[in-house]
Design a protein around this motif. Sequence first.
Motif, PDB file in Angstrom:
ATOM      1  N   GLN A 122     -11.836  11.833  -2.317  1.00 44.36           N
ATOM      2  CA  GLN A 122     -10.565  12.440  -1.954  1.00 44.36           C
ATOM      3  C   GLN A 122      -9.594  11.309  -1.602  1.00 44.36           C
ATOM      4  N   GLU A 123      -8.343  11.487  -2.019  1.00 45.59           N
ATOM      5  CA  GLU A 123      -7.365  10.408  -1.926  1.00 45.59           C
ATOM      6  C   GLU A 123      -6.098  10.915  -1.252  1.00 45.59           C
ATOM      7  N   PRO A 124      -5.582  10.175  -0.261  1.00 45.72           N
ATOM      8  CA  PRO A 124      -4.338  10.604   0.386  1.00 45.72           C
ATOM      9  C   PRO A 124      -3.125  10.288  -0.475  1.00 45.72           C
ATOM     10  N   GLU A 125      -2.100  11.102  -0.331  1.00 43.23           N
ATOM     11  CA  GLU A 125      -0.807  10.849  -0.955  1.00 43.23           C
ATOM     12  C   GLU A 125       0.252  10.902   0.136  1.00 43.23           C
ATOM     13  N   PHE A 126       1.028   9.827   0.271  1.00 42.65           N
ATOM     14  CA  PHE A 126       2.088   9.751   1.264  1.00 42.65           C
ATOM     15  C   PHE A 126       3.417  10.045   0.573  1.00 42.65           C
ATOM     16  N   VAL A 127       4.097  11.084   1.028  1.00 40.50           N
ATOM     17  CA  VAL A 127       5.395  11.447   0.461  1.00 40.50           C
ATOM     18  C   VAL A 127       6.461  10.700   1.252  1.00 40.50           C
ATOM     19  N   LEU A 128       7.182   9.808   0.567  1.00 42.52           N
ATOM     20  CA  LEU A 128       8.177   8.956   1.207  1.00 42.52           C
ATOM     21  C   LEU A 128       9.584   9.405   0.836  1.00 42.52           C
ATOM     22  N   LYS A 129      10.486   9.386   1.805  1.00 38.20           N
ATOM     23  CA  LYS A 129      11.895   9.693   1.553  1.00 38.20           C
ATOM     24  C   LYS A 129      12.748   8.562   2.102  1.00 38.20           C
ATOM     25  N   GLY A 130      13.732   8.115   1.279  1.00 37.76           N
ATOM     26  CA  GLY A 130      14.661   7.078   1.706  1.00 37.76           C
ATOM     27  C   GLY A 130      16.074   7.606   1.755  1.00 37.76           C
ATOM     28  N   ASN A 131      17.035   6.699   1.695  1.00 38.38           N
ATOM     29  CA  ASN A 131      18.437   7.089   1.799  1.00 38.38           C
ATOM     30  C   ASN A 131      18.894   7.963   0.644  1.00 38.38           C
TER      31      ASN A 131
ATOM     32  N   GLY B  80      17.277  10.310  -0.784  1.00 42.61           N
ATOM     33  CA  GLY B  80      16.757  11.664  -0.668  1.00 42.61           C
ATOM     34  C   GLY B  80      15.715  12.013  -1.708  1.00 42.61           C
ATOM     35  N   ASP B  81      15.538  11.143  -2.721  1.00 44.15           N
ATOM     36  CA  ASP B  81      14.526  11.382  -3.746  1.00 44.15           C
ATOM     37  C   ASP B  81      13.149  10.982  -3.224  1.00 44.15           C
ATOM     38  N   ALA B  82      12.140  11.765  -3.573  1.00 42.10           N
ATOM     39  CA  ALA B  82      10.786  11.486  -3.100  1.00 42.10           C
ATOM     40  C   ALA B  82      10.138  10.374  -3.921  1.00 42.10           C
ATOM     41  N   VAL B  83       9.450   9.492  -3.226  1.00 43.81           N
ATOM     42  CA  VAL B  83       8.562   8.508  -3.835  1.00 43.81           C
ATOM     43  C   VAL B  83       7.167   8.798  -3.290  1.00 43.81           C
ATOM     44  N   TYR B  84       6.183   8.827  -4.164  1.00 45.41           N
ATOM     45  CA  TYR B  84       4.819   9.170  -3.775  1.00 45.41           C
ATOM     46  C   TYR B  84       3.989   7.887  -3.741  1.00 45.41           C
ATOM     47  N   MET B  85       3.283   7.671  -2.650  1.00 45.20           N
ATOM     48  CA  MET B  85       2.496   6.449  -2.500  1.00 45.20           C
ATOM     49  C   MET B  85       1.032   6.796  -2.284  1.00 45.20           C
ATOM     50  N   GLY B  86       0.182   6.233  -3.127  1.00 43.30           N
ATOM     51  CA  GLY B  86      -1.260   6.359  -2.968  1.00 43.30           C
ATOM     52  C   GLY B  86      -1.872   4.993  -2.765  1.00 43.30           C
ATOM     53  N   LEU B  87      -3.186   4.966  -2.597  1.00 47.63           N
ATOM     54  CA  LEU B  87      -3.930   3.722  -2.423  1.00 47.63           C
ATOM     55  C   LEU B  87      -5.014   3.660  -3.486  1.00 47.63           C
TER      56      LEU B  87
ATOM     57  N   ASP C 180     -10.038  -0.809  -5.738  1.00 48.38           N
ATOM     58  CA  ASP C 180     -10.750  -1.528  -6.795  1.00 48.38           C
ATOM     59  C   ASP C 180     -11.540  -2.632  -6.090  1.00 48.38           C
ATOM     60  N   ASP C 181     -11.533  -3.854  -6.628  1.00 50.34           N
ATOM     61  CA  ASP C 181     -12.109  -4.960  -5.872  1.00 50.34           C
ATOM     62  C   ASP C 181     -11.299  -5.200  -4.602  1.00 50.34           C
ATOM     63  N   GLU C 182     -10.031  -4.820  -4.640  1.00 48.89           N
ATOM     64  CA  GLU C 182      -9.173  -4.845  -3.473  1.00 48.89           C
ATOM     65  C   GLU C 182      -8.318  -3.588  -3.487  1.00 48.89           C
ATOM     66  N   THR C 183      -7.545  -3.374  -2.442  1.00 50.23           N
ATOM     67  CA  THR C 183      -6.722  -2.173  -2.339  1.00 50.23           C
ATOM     68  C   THR C 183      -5.306  -2.471  -2.808  1.00 50.23           C
ATOM     69  N   TRP C 184      -4.765  -1.573  -3.628  1.00 46.27           N
ATOM     70  CA  TRP C 184      -3.411  -1.700  -4.144  1.00 46.27           C
ATOM     71  C   TRP C 184      -2.590  -0.485  -3.744  1.00 46.27           C
ATOM     72  N   LEU C 185      -1.294  -0.702  -3.604  1.00 52.39           N
ATOM     73  CA  LEU C 185      -0.371   0.403  -3.440  1.00 52.39           C
ATOM     74  C   LEU C 185      -0.075   1.011  -4.804  1.00 52.39           C
ATOM     75  N   ALA C 186      -0.017   2.323  -4.865  1.00 44.96           N
ATOM     76  CA  ALA C 186       0.331   3.020  -6.109  1.00 44.96           C
ATOM     77  C   ALA C 186       1.584   3.845  -5.833  1.00 44.96           C
ATOM     78  N   PHE C 187       2.739   3.335  -6.268  1.00 49.03           N
ATOM     79  CA  PHE C 187       4.000   4.042  -6.101  1.00 49.03           C
ATOM     80  C   PHE C 187       4.260   4.895  -7.345  1.00 49.03           C
ATOM     81  N   SER C 188       4.660   6.158  -7.139  1.00 41.82           N
ATOM     82  CA  SER C 188       4.909   7.061  -8.262  1.00 41.82           C
ATOM     83  C   SER C 188       6.224   7.810  -8.076  1.00 41.82           C
ATOM     84  N   ILE C 189       6.875   8.091  -9.203  1.00 42.91           N
ATOM     85  CA  ILE C 189       8.043   8.970  -9.215  1.00 42.91           C
ATOM     86  C   ILE C 189       7.805  10.045 -10.272  1.00 42.91           C
ATOM     87  N   LYS C 190       8.289  11.266  -9.991  1.00 42.29           N
ATOM     88  CA  LYS C 190       8.115  12.372 -10.923  1.00 42.29           C
ATOM     89  C   LYS C 190       9.271  12.418 -11.920  1.00 42.29           C
TER      90      LYS C 190
END
Length: 216
Positions: free
Chosen positions: A61-70, A72-79, A82-92
């Motif tokens: 199971q994987e968390p998804e962080f819903v981010l909002k900036g100035n 107002g559009d949502a950016v979705y961030m996951g983790l 792999d051999d190390e942890t990376w940020l996964a930024f997504s836009i719809k």
Amino acid sequence: MSFIGKWFGKEAPVTRQLTQPMDLRVGDMVTLDDSFALPPQLRGQQFRVEAINTYEYEHSQEPEFVLKGNSGDAVYMGLEQDDETWLAFSIKLHRSQVEALFDLDAFAEIFDEPGKATLRTLPLTDATEPYAQWLADEYHQVTFAQFGYFHRQDYRHGKPSQFMENNPGDAFEAYELLDGDESRAVDIEVYQDGDTDVLLTLYRPLSDIREYWPGE
């Protein structure tokens, strides 16, 4: 603790320490690096965590962080682990944006067995130029119809109920395509009611979060 605090039996308030994305809560804020390696939607931006969702798969199971900036559009961030942890930024993307970025006949092959589609990006226009840094020239499919549930709830410290009547998750099938160096992806989620989400994903190092600001 100060002398006065000791005298009256009061402890000084403890400031919550926040140094890694897995510890983010709703209301926390992050500031991203201002490097030109990041697209304008992310570069130097400050975001507030508006919600924390969970993707539930058979073995993870994987968390998804819903981010909002100035904006107002949502950016979705996951983790991405792999051999190390990376940020996964997504836009719809809206359907019109998908049509502008990809050939729809080639896009349809993603949903055909054996799930080995290749997807190329169409030439950029003025309308699609803002997505340039999110895009690769070509993608290859790595995931085909992976079943999962999407929960609008944070399960980092627990698990969703195994009983269907107590499990409010939305069932979906996941499809993913990666570029050659696995730094960019196209992620697709097809839900049982026919709704389909198409996301552009960018994998970045944890150091792209320059500052953390604990909320209340």
